[in-house]
Design a protein around this motif. Structure first.
Motif, PDB file in Angstrom:
ATOM      1  N   LEU A  29       0.846  -1.190   0.000  1.00 31.81           N
ATOM      2  CA  LEU A  29       0.000   0.000   0.000  1.00 31.81           C
ATOM      3  C   LEU A  29       0.882   1.241   0.000  1.00 31.81           C
ATOM      4  N   ASP A  30       0.722   2.067  -1.004  1.00 30.07           N
ATOM      5  CA  ASP A  30       1.520   3.280  -1.142  1.00 30.07           C
ATOM      6  C   ASP A  30       0.945   4.379  -0.245  1.00 30.07           C
ATOM      7  N   THR A  31       1.740   4.847   0.699  1.00 30.90           N
ATOM      8  CA  THR A  31       1.289   5.908   1.601  1.00 30.90           C
ATOM      9  C   THR A  31       2.072   7.204   1.389  1.00 30.90           C
ATOM     10  N   SER A  32       2.723   7.318   0.244  1.00 29.06           N
ATOM     11  CA  SER A  32       3.494   8.520  -0.043  1.00 29.06           C
ATOM     12  C   SER A  32       2.652   9.513  -0.832  1.00 29.06           C
ATOM     13  N   GLY A  33       3.244  10.659  -1.153  1.00 30.89           N
ATOM     14  CA  GLY A  33       2.551  11.662  -1.963  1.00 30.89           C
ATOM     15  C   GLY A  33       1.657  12.551  -1.130  1.00 30.89           C
ATOM     16  N   ARG A  34       0.729  13.223  -1.824  1.00 34.16           N
ATOM     17  CA  ARG A  34      -0.188  14.126  -1.141  1.00 34.16           C
ATOM     18  C   ARG A  34      -1.069  13.353  -0.162  1.00 34.16           C
ATOM     19  N   ARG A  35      -1.369  13.980   0.946  1.00 31.04           N
ATOM     20  CA  ARG A  35      -2.196  13.390   1.994  1.00 31.04           C
ATOM     21  C   ARG A  35      -1.601  12.094   2.532  1.00 31.04           C
ATOM     22  N   SER A  36      -0.281  12.038   2.555  1.00 33.85           N
ATOM     23  CA  SER A  36       0.391  10.820   3.017  1.00 33.85           C
ATOM     24  C   SER A  36       0.081  10.525   4.487  1.00 33.85           C
ATOM     25  N   LEU A  37      -0.052  11.588   5.295  1.00 35.05           N
ATOM     26  CA  LEU A  37      -0.342  11.390   6.715  1.00 35.05           C
ATOM     27  C   LEU A  37      -1.694  10.708   6.901  1.00 35.05           C
TER      28      LEU A  37
END
Length: 207
Positions: free
Chosen positions: A142-150
């Motif tokens: 699951l990719d949690t990077s980029g915008r709205r990563s938090l």
């Protein structure tokens, strides 16, 4: 000027005060004369709200509750719970004397909006948590990077902690709470009036 005692304890009294262009909310000790305090500008614990900043005033007759909402969302709504006698007097005064407003019934649609929003919100969150938990269980990356990563990391963390079943149970219970509120509102709608301010008109009291 019009003054109401909205609530009182052994030591204090809460006041709602209407002037031509403002509403005052204050709490004073029981041993003082409110009129003397006003005359001498000695009110304490007082908040002043301009009538032109009011968006609407809701009179919930079923609960004897008065809610004042403001145009600026940063200003916290005022909620006043009082007895039926004071509620009726404030209601009648506002309806008769607050100018620049239109008077509507407290509609069922307005009452069910919060529960509909809550049902849709938590129903969506439950689905997101459940599908995320399934993906984690199946070993998917699951990719949690980029915008709205938090936000993504928080969702993944909660889903990982609860698991698929836990996500359905917790999210389902919260969703059902709003569904219950929705059904209960449909069955027993509240009575009341809404004073909605009109655009490009001065909002003030007439005495």
């Amino acid at each position: 000027m019009k003054i109401w005692i909205t609530n009182e304890t052994e030591k204090t009294k809460n006041y709602l005060i209407a002037t031509e262009n403002s509403i005052w909310i204050t709490e004073e000790t029981k041993d003082v004369n409110i009129n003397d305090l006003i005359e001498n500008n000695e009110l304490s614990n007082m908040s002043i709200y301009k009538t032109n900043d009011i968006k609407e005033v809701l009179f919930n007759e079923s609960d004897s509750q008065i809610t004042i909402e403001f145009k600026d969302s940063k200003i916290k709504d005022i909620e006043i719970n009082t007895n039926s006698e004071v509620f009726t007097d404030v209601n009648n005064f506002f309806v008769s004397n607050l100018k620049g407003v239109e008077i509507k019934n407290y509609s069922l649609l307005k009452q069910i909006k919060p529960s509909l929003f809550g049902t849709a919100l938590f129903g969506g969150i439950t689905w997101v948590l459940y599908t995320t938990a399934l993906s984690i269980q199946n070993g998917q990356h699951l990719d949690t990077s980029g915008r709205r990563s938090l936000i993504r990391k928080i969702i993944v963390g909660i889903a990982d902690f609860l698991g698929p079943t836990g996500s359905l149970i917790v999210g389902g219970l919260l969703t059902l709470l709003f569904v219950y509120t929705f059904i209960n509102t449909i069955r027993k709608p509240k009575e009341g009036k809404v004073l909605k301010t009109l655009k490009k008109q001065e909002i003030k009291f007439s005495f």
